[in-house]
Design an enzyme around this catalytic site. Structure first.
Site, short mmCIF file in Angstrom:
data_model
loop_
_atom_site.label_atom_id
_atom_site.label_comp_id
_atom_site.label_asym_id
_atom_site.label_seq_id
_atom_site.Cartn_x
_atom_site.Cartn_y
_atom_site.Cartn_z
N ASP A 270 2.90 -15.41 8.49
CA ASP A 270 3.02 -15.52 7.05
C ASP A 270 1.69 -16.12 6.57
O ASP A 270 0.92 -16.69 7.35
CB ASP A 270 4.22 -16.39 6.66
CG ASP A 270 4.66 -16.09 5.24
OD1 ASP A 270 5.82 -16.35 4.90
OD2 ASP A 270 3.83 -15.56 4.46
C1 GLC Z 1 4.26 -15.28 1.10
C2 GLC Z 1 5.65 -14.90 1.58
C3 GLC Z 1 5.70 -13.60 2.32
C4 GLC Z 1 4.65 -12.65 1.73
C5 GLC Z 1 3.30 -13.24 2.06
C6 GLC Z 1 2.16 -12.41 1.45
O1 GLC Z 1 4.05 -16.66 1.23
O2 GLC Z 1 6.37 -15.88 2.33
O3 GLC Z 1 7.03 -13.07 2.19
O4 GLC Z 1 4.78 -11.35 2.28
O5 GLC Z 1 3.16 -14.59 1.64
O6 GLC Z 1 2.21 -12.47 0.07
#
Ligand code: GLC
Length: 717
Positions: A270
């Site tokens: 993430d």
């Molecule tokens: C965010 C989310 C994830 C998302 C990623 C990119 O913090 O937790 O679901 O796909 O970052 O935006």
């Protein structure tokens, strides 16, 4: 010999050599007629250590690194699970009204929980396929969705994004979604692995979960994504599980995901979800996102640190940090090779080296909007309809008052990275006006006392209430189940002014209704229904669509009744999943607590009869008849109970379901096959699943508490 003929002869002789030379010029990894693994082996073998290490951390906010020398393209990603969001930065920037970043619009599909309420895997396949088409049209290779975390706590901020509280329902739905998306050559990313079940301290919380609960509740949807849908990417979660950050949790990423489940794709972190260099590199993370430079750029741009989008972590797998450790042997080159192998495998499998890319995709088309409307309509849940207030029929209803804070605005989705900018959102007010035409007079007021006055004058009062993207959003949990300030009072006033009041809610998670539920004869949960939600709401209110949605989450009467009460959101950075496997309806059944609306609940404008149940250890069959006056769809739900288990088990568990569309008066035979795995529980001592011989009960019904027919069978071995 004439010169021309000599030249022809020379050309004829030289041709095979030229072809051979050209073939030598074209390295095997560029030959798309070769198998993926052959191409991976060839390309990997051509890369230097520096080039391989360079590949395992991002190149941009939403791109992996390219390699110009070898012609390796960057893997281009985008959020999210219900439509393509601009990939130039965090949602805190791209979703701002006057965002400094380029605008991307696409079809905003209903939120995950609304799709969950359809109980329709084939519809999810179409939605996944359509989002894949839009991603292709917009030039992206990989979508960051679906999100499959279980709804454990009613207040968790991202419940709206997920498919509910039951692992079997979520598994069936996301297999369809992933296969649909990947059939368009777009890589799906199942997230967030694992147990990202709250936003409170999401970047630091340590979820303490016993292995049986992990195996039976929190992991099954990921396993189905990998082993049934063949998902090509998995996103590790921000939080810890049992003391280890998910991005460096070798039990999750290597032992379970890669070794036990045989996952061959790519584990991506993430965003800024990494905390170390050696541990992360050795635990099984394959690609750290986003690129270090883009983190610096956005923090410099002032993206709020507390938004949850930008943590103070990440940039742990950069070449500067990683290369010395590989050279020093703390991280084996073989570990780097495995990461790059997975990245290249995903790229070759999806034709990223071939230009032009297969197909071109389409974005924001009428057909896509039609699907969004269908999905919103199928997900809508008719919670209550006393006295048949709904549907609104012109011969009965000549005037409606459209009231409330959610009437003149389209609450398409929740807040955060899953948000989608759309060109076509329609509000419930506009859609009701459009549908009513001249046959029904429509008045409108946003709030008291005008709302109550209009309600008193109309045949039916429609109150549009609920949450918004500011209330239910990523990065923050709700404080309570209460509706936003003033809404209870508004609904109370309207129900006092007109006994034919319909409450329509935009909520992605359970809310408190105790102050008005007895007085409101009809309640519809529209969830966050996407850009076509207004039309879908009008379709259901006027009976053009017969509601068939079923709750994928239990709505408790009060927060204290919910399974995580007392062990959410945790203390001192740790949250104990003390309820174990008793999540959702499993808890309400076990503790014999009556919910406000139970898992699987949803009414129809017609009625269905169940009969002729036949039960064996392998097969269950029955007949369902549409005994009412309207065509409609029913979601037939099959639960299984072990009568005398040797361990503690839920009273019943969902093990099959089928959405059937029946014309009025029509009867239909339905059969389900039960495999042994449906009867098993996980035994941590044996580290395996166990199916005990003995008596089992099959309960089939229209919801988890509206069981219509039941039967038993004996499992002999
Ligand atoms: C965010 C989310 C994830 C998302 C990623 C990119 O913090 O937790 O679901 O796909 O970052 O935006």
């Amino acid at each position: 010999m004439k010169p021309i003929r000599a030249l022809n002869l020379l050309a004829a002789l030289a041709a095979p050599m030229i072809t051979a030379v050209r073939a030598q010029d074209t390295p095997p990894y560029r030959d798309f007629k070769l198998g993926v693994e052959q191409r991976v082996d060839d390309l990997l073998g051509r890369m230097t250590l520096e080039e391989k290490v360079d590949m395992v951390s991002g190149g941009g906010w939403m791109e992996s690194k390219a390699n110009a020398r070898l012609g390796i393209p960057a893997l281009k990603m985008a959020d999210g699970p219900v439509g393509v969001r601009a990939w130039f930065g965090p949602s805190a920037l791209t979703m701002k009204a006057n965002s400094p970043l380029p605008t991307i619009t696409s079809t905003a599909f209903p939120a995950g929980v609304a799709l969950g309420a359809t109980w329709d895997p084939e519809l999810l396949r179409e939605v996944g396929k359509t989002i894949g088409q839009e991603a292709r049209a917009l030039g992206r290779d990989m979508m960051l969705g679906p999100g499959v975390n279980m709804v454990r706590a009613p207040l968790a901020g991202r419940n709206f994004e997920m498919y509910g509280e039951d692992p079997y329902l979520t598994s069936r739905l996301v297999v369809g979604y992933i296969q649909g998306m990947q059939s368009e050559g777009i890589i799906a990313t199942v997230k967030h692995f694992a147990a990202n079940n709250q936003e409170h301290e999401r970047q630091t919380i340590d979820a303490k979960i016993d292995e049986r609960a992990l195996r039976e509740i929190y992991l099954p949807a990921f396993r189905a994504a990998v082993q049934e849908a063949g998902v090509w990417a998995v996103m590790s979660a921000y939080n810890k599980v049992n003391g280890f950050w998910c991005a460096e949790n070798s039990w999750l990423l290597t032992d379970v995901l890669k070794k036990e489940w045989g996952f061959k794709g790519l584990v991506v972190s993430d965003w800024m979800g990494t905390h170390s260099t050696v541990a992360t590199a050795n635990a099984g993370l394959d690609l750290e996102m986003p690129g270090a430079e883009s983190i610096r750029r956005y923090i410099a741009a002032g993206v709020p640190q507390n938004s949850g989008d930008i943590g103070s972590r990440g940039a742990m797998q950069t070449p500067e940090k990683l290369l010395p450790l590989v050279r020093g042997g703390e991280v084996k080159e073989a570990a780097i090779d495995d990461k790059v192998r997975r990245l290249l495998r995903v790229m070759f499998a999806h034709g990223l080296f071939e230009n032009p890319k297969p197909g071109g995709g389409v974005v924001d088309t009428p057909a896509q909007r039609t699907l969004a409307r269908k999905a919103a309509g199928e997900g809508m849940v008719l919670l209550k309809n006393a006295g048949g207030v709904l549907p609104l029929l012109p011969q009965k209803v000549h005037s409606v008052a459209v009231l409330g804070p959610n009437a003149a605005v389209a609450r398409t989705g929740g807040g955060g990275s899953s948000s989608v900018k759309t060109n076509h959102a329609i509000s419930p007010l506009d859609a009701v006006r459009e549908r009513a035409g001249t046959a029904i007079q429509v008045s409108y007021a946003e709030s008291l006392p005008e709302a109550a006055e209009l309600a008193a004058k109309a045949d039916v009062a429609l109150v549009f209430a609920g949450d918004s993207a500011e209330v239910e959003r990523e990065g923050r949990d709700r404080e309570s189940m209460d509706l936003p300030a003033g809404q209870d009072e508004l609904i109370e006033a309207v129900t006092k002014a007109n006994r034919n009041t319909v409450v329509v809610l935009n909520v992605g998670a359970p809310v408190a209704m105790d102050r008005w539920i007895e007085r409101a004869p009809a309640v519809v949960n529209a969830w966050f229904p996407g850009e076509e939600g207004g039309h879908a709401i009008a379709d259901v209110l006027f009976g053009d669509v017969n509601p068939s949605g079923k709750l994928p989450v239990t709505f408790p009467r009060k927060l204290e009744d919910s399974p995580s009460w007392g062990h959410y959101p945790g203390k001192d950075g740790v949250v104990e999943y003390a309820e174990g496997i008793y999540v959702g309806y499993r808890h309400f059944d076990k503790k014999n607590i009556e919910p406000l609306f139970c898992f699987g609940h949803g009414l129809s404008y017609t009625k269905f009869e169940y009969s002729d149940l036949q039960v064996s250890a392998r097969e269950v069959s029955l007949k369902v008849r549409n005994a009412g006056g309207r065509d409609g769809a029913e979601v037939v739900q099959l639960y299984v109970r072990q009568v005398a288990p040797s361990v503690d088990r839920p009273v019943k568990e969902l093990k099959a379901f089928r959405r059937v569309e029946l014309r009025r008066g029509e009867a239909w035979p339905i059969s389900f096959s039960l495999d042994q795995s449906a009867l098993a529980y996980y035994d941590p001592a044996k580290k395996d699943w166990v199916t005990e011989p003995g008596k089992y009960e099959v309960l089939v019904g229209a919801s988890s508490r509206d069981i219509r027919v039941r039967g038993t069978f004996e499992l002999t071995k």
